[in-house]
Design an enzyme around this catalytic site. Structure first.
Site, PDB file in Angstrom:
ATOM      1  N   CYS A  91       0.718  -1.352  -0.093  1.00 51.14           N
ATOM      2  CA  CYS A  91       0.095   0.153  -0.136  1.00 51.14           C
ATOM      3  C   CYS A  91       0.825   1.401   0.007  1.00 51.14           C
ATOM      4  CB  CYS A  91      -1.153   0.055   1.048  1.00 51.14           C
ATOM      5  SG  CYS A  91      -1.899  -1.161   1.340  1.00 51.14           S
ATOM      6  N   CYS A 122      12.008  -0.057   6.867  1.00 52.63           N
ATOM      7  CA  CYS A 122      12.092  -1.472   6.125  1.00 52.63           C
ATOM      8  C   CYS A 122      13.284  -1.086   5.007  1.00 52.63           C
ATOM      9  CB  CYS A 122      11.040  -1.611   5.401  1.00 52.63           C
ATOM     10  SG  CYS A 122      11.103  -2.714   4.248  1.00 52.63           S
ATOM     11  N   TYR A 161      13.977  -2.674  -3.145  1.00 53.70           N
ATOM     12  CA  TYR A 161      12.975  -3.041  -4.005  1.00 53.70           C
ATOM     13  C   TYR A 161      11.673  -2.046  -4.347  1.00 53.70           C
ATOM     14  CZ  TYR A 161       9.039  -5.375  -6.119  1.00 53.70           C
ATOM     15  OH  TYR A 161       7.900  -5.842  -6.582  1.00 53.70           O
ATOM     16  N   ASN A 191      -1.173   2.335   5.531  1.00 53.82           N
ATOM     17  CA  ASN A 191      -0.354   1.530   5.082  1.00 53.82           C
ATOM     18  C   ASN A 191       0.653   0.702   6.053  1.00 53.82           C
ATOM     19  OD1 ASN A 191       3.219   1.779   3.689  1.00 53.82           O
ATOM     20  ND2 ASN A 191       2.014   0.012   3.572  1.00 53.82           N
ATOM     21  N   GLY A 192       0.463  -0.675   6.318  1.00 53.83           N
ATOM     22  CA  GLY A 192       1.346  -1.284   7.281  1.00 53.83           C
ATOM     23  C   GLY A 192       0.298  -2.795   7.739  1.00 53.83           C
ATOM     24  N   GLY A 202       0.802  -0.799  -4.806  1.00 54.07           N
ATOM     25  CA  GLY A 202      -0.250  -1.345  -4.905  1.00 54.07           C
ATOM     26  C   GLY A 202      -1.116  -1.141  -6.215  1.00 54.07           C
TER      27      GLY A 202
END
Ligand code: SF4
Length: 471
Positions: A15, A257, A263, A122-123, A42
């Site tokens: 997301c 992250c 990526y 998001n998460g 997303g």
């Protein structure tokens, strides 16, 4: 770059969120452009909530549906004319229990005794299941499986009519990784978890407005000027009074992250001051130093591995060739190839260029290996196109553990590297050799202190206990 078309990846983004306040600007229209810029995060659904803002509030307009941004919002003229001072936007990757149900498209709009709430996130909340159970026992009825609805219920149960007070009161109950953006029709509120797992940045928009987004590329798309990242545990409030900030959760360092650099994020985004493209090129350079290959050419898996492959080629003094071509128009269409096609290494999304690889010793640079299905296909494809040798070089360490912080990784038993050595993996993939960038090399390439990055899926050591189940 991803450009909204899913690469044949095995790890998926979870997301993108955005939203802001700007009086006198076509905020719904701008938010649509911000969503276009976040599309790579997303592709299952998109949505925008818009309101006029101000003390009285005026009702929230919402459109959300399954599909790409362009499919959900085909009429930009309508968005341009939609009156409003504030908006919240979301693109979703269908994740776990939330699946692909269009009902789970966000933002979610809920009505409660103090008015309306539109929530996007998001998460992943680690204690989401427990909170949901608790609320259901108290009589709450859930329409979706999203953490956004959970948050809306928690806010609605607070006695306080002011959404920021209610959110500040419930925030300590939320465990895990999240970047929430919500509106009550009067203001936009953003909240980032205390570890900062998922990215969220703040920008200035127009004369007196402000905008929040998962990635800075969204700011470039709408002409907003980056100010800073939202601090882990910080709540920001955007309304006609401008920008206010409150530290509602005690900051627990930053654990952004690491995969964002490897990526997920778009190469034109900056995270914690580091440009994603430059970080990826450096990953490739270090990979070439750690795992040189006796080869003729280097190629990268489009699109996310091209920067790393170019860094590898530069460092190794080998020519970079576009030996893999991606079909950008397959999109989310799922076409099942025949067994024979699969065995022969035919793929609709990627193709090897025979004239380039024939008789060559080829280095393929990829950003990660998860289950190994993509790598297996790549090696087959290269051999079928006549490559003499195929050397896999991976610009991140072996993924050995699942993610509990909002990224859809499989159970650790399905992770190729969880129970195999690199030599065994090379054998399994029929590659002539394999080399993974070390964790130390990965962190050095990103250029941030190790403590500022989540790297749990490479180490199996989690910054926040996760209970052992991937909800
Ligand atoms: Fe990212 Fe891995 Fe941490 Fe999940 S466990 S947040 S994928 S670094």
């Amino acid at each position: 770059m991803h450009h909204g078309v899913a690469r044949p990846a095995e790890i998926k983004e979870a997301c993108g969120v955005c939203g802001g306040w700007a009086e006198g600007s076509p905020i719904a229209y701008l938010t649509c452009f911000a969503l276009y810029a976040l599309q790579h995060r997303g592709q299952e659904s998109a949505g925008i909530a818009v309101a006029r803002g101000g003390e009285t509030g005026s009702g929230i307009w919402l459109r959300r549906d399954s599909g790409l941004v362009a499919e959900v919002f085909p009429d930009l003229g309508e968005l341009r004319n939609r009156p409003g001072s504030l908006a919240v936007g979301h693109v979703r990757y269908g994740y776990g229990r939330e699946g692909k149900d269009p009902e789970n498209a966000q933002p979610l709009l809920l009505r409660y005794r103090h008015g309306e709430l539109a929530v996007a996130h998001n998460g992943h909340l680690l204690n989401g299941a427990a909170l949901r159970e608790e609320l259901e026992e108290q009589g709450a009825i859930f329409q979706t499986g999203t953490d956004s609805e959970l948050l809306a219920h928690l806010i609605a149960r607070q006695g306080d009519a002011a959404v920021e007070e209610a959110l500040a009161a419930v925030a300590p109950r939320l465990q895990g990784a999240f970047a929430f953006i919500l509106t009550d029709g009067r203001k936009v509120v953003g909240l980032r978890d205390r570890h900062g797992f998922r990215p969220l940045s703040l920008a200035a928009l127009g004369d007196s407005g402000f905008y929040l987004a998962s990635e800075t590329c969204a700011f470039d798309a709408i002409g907003a000027g980056f100010i800073r990242e939202v601090v882990p545990g910080e709540m920001v409030i955007l309304d006609d009074a401008g920008l206010r900030s409150r530290q509602v959760l005690e900051r627990a360092g930053t654990s952004l992250c690491l995969f964002e650099y490897i990526y997920f994020a778009r190469p034109d985004s900056n995270l914690q001051g580091r440009n994603v493209h430059l970080a990826r090129r450096e990953l490739g350079r270090r990979l070439a130093r750690e795992h040189p290959a006796d080869a003729d050419i280097v190629t990268g898996v489009p699109d996310s591995s091209i920067a790393a492959a170019s860094g590898f080629a530069e460092q190794a003094g080998l020519p970079y060739e576009m030996a893999l071509v991606k079909n950008r128009y397959i999109g989310r269409t799922f076409i099942q190839p025949t067994r024979r096609m699969r065995e022969e290494g035919v793929d609709l999304k990627l193709n090897a260029v025979q004239k380039i690889v024939e008789g060559k010793r080829v280095v393929i640079v990829d950003d990660s290996i998860v289950r190994g299905t993509t790598s297996l296909k790549l090696v087959r494809m290269m051999r079928r196109a006549g490559a003499r040798e195929v050397h896999l070089r991976i610009s991140s360490p072996p993924v050995i553990a699942s993610c509990y912080y909002g990224i859809d990784t499989p159970d650790s038993r399905e992770l190729l590297a969880s129970s195999r050595t690199p030599a065994e993996i090379a054998g399994f993939l029929h590659a002539d050799s394999i080399g993974y960038l070390s964790l130390a090399g990965t962190i050095k390439a990103v250029g941030l202190p190790e403590a500022q990055l989540c790297r749990a899926c490479f180490t199996g050591r989690y910054p926040v206990a996760c209970g052992g189940h991937h909800a």
